[in-house]
Design a protein around this motif. Structure first.
Motif, PDB file in Angstrom:
ATOM      1  N   THR A  77       0.830  -1.206   0.000  1.00 48.88           N
ATOM      2  CA  THR A  77       0.000   0.000   0.000  1.00 48.88           C
ATOM      3  C   THR A  77       0.861   1.252   0.000  1.00 48.88           C
ATOM      4  OG1 THR A  77      -0.155   0.097   2.410  1.00 48.88           O
ATOM      5  CG2 THR A  77      -1.900  -1.117   1.247  1.00 48.88           C
ATOM      6  N   LYS A 116      -7.189   6.917  -6.448  1.00 46.46           N
ATOM      7  CA  LYS A 116      -7.380   5.753  -5.574  1.00 46.46           C
ATOM      8  C   LYS A 116      -8.233   4.695  -6.272  1.00 46.46           C
ATOM      9  CE  LYS A 116      -9.120   4.608  -0.878  1.00 46.46           C
ATOM     10  NZ  LYS A 116      -8.964   3.237  -1.011  1.00 46.46           N
ATOM     11  N   GLU A 120      -6.712   1.047  -7.507  1.00 41.29           N
ATOM     12  CA  GLU A 120      -7.289  -0.183  -6.956  1.00 41.29           C
ATOM     13  C   GLU A 120      -8.013  -1.008  -8.013  1.00 41.29           C
ATOM     14  OE1 GLU A 120      -9.592   1.368  -3.681  1.00 41.29           O
ATOM     15  OE2 GLU A 120      -7.829   1.462  -2.376  1.00 41.29           O
TER      16      GLU A 120
END
Length: 141
Positions: A77, A116, A120
């Protein structure tokens, strides 16, 4: 950063209908110029890049430049940090400067949310009607 970190990936996460192309130099190399904001790549590391907008004839130069950085948190991450610097002192009053900052904050907060989603593996919702250049929002530091 694979899906959002290339210099012209900005057109996807800022949802710029005209897209982005490199008009001078090579994508990802110092001095590359992209169509989005006529921005020049002025600095780069393995986890970040910094761009600057060039002065425009007939407009006061506001020193506009930004850095997109992926800060590793764990092995899988990262935290995305977008730092935007600009000088809006040439605007006529405090209200205009506050509105300008609010617009930029909104624009780049949405860009971070979009990055984001993309990072993802998700798909962005349709773009909301708004300004279509990087002259629109981000939290200034």
């Amino acid at each position: 950063m694979k899906r959002i970190g290339k210099y012209c990936d900005i057109s996807e996460w800022l949802q710029i209908p005209a897209g982005c192309t490199i008009t001078s130099g090579k994508d990802g190399e110092f001095g590359a110029v992209r169509t989005v904001g006529a921005e020049v790549l002025v600095s780069k590391t393995d986890l970040s890049y910094t761009y600057a907008q060039t002065p425009k004839e007939g407009q006061p130069y506001n020193l506009y430049h930004g850095t997109l950085e992926a800060r590793p948190l764990t092995a899988t991450t990262s935290k995305l940090v977008y730092t935007l610097f600009f000088d809006n002192s040439m605007l006529p009053d405090d209200a205009a400067r506050a509105a300008d900052r609010a617009r930029r904050t909104e624009r780049f907060t949405q860009a971070l949310k979009n990055m984001k989603i993309i990072a993802e593996g998700g798909k962005l919702p349709p773009a909301q009607a708004a300004g279509g250049t990087t002259g629109g929002g981000a939290a200034a530091r």
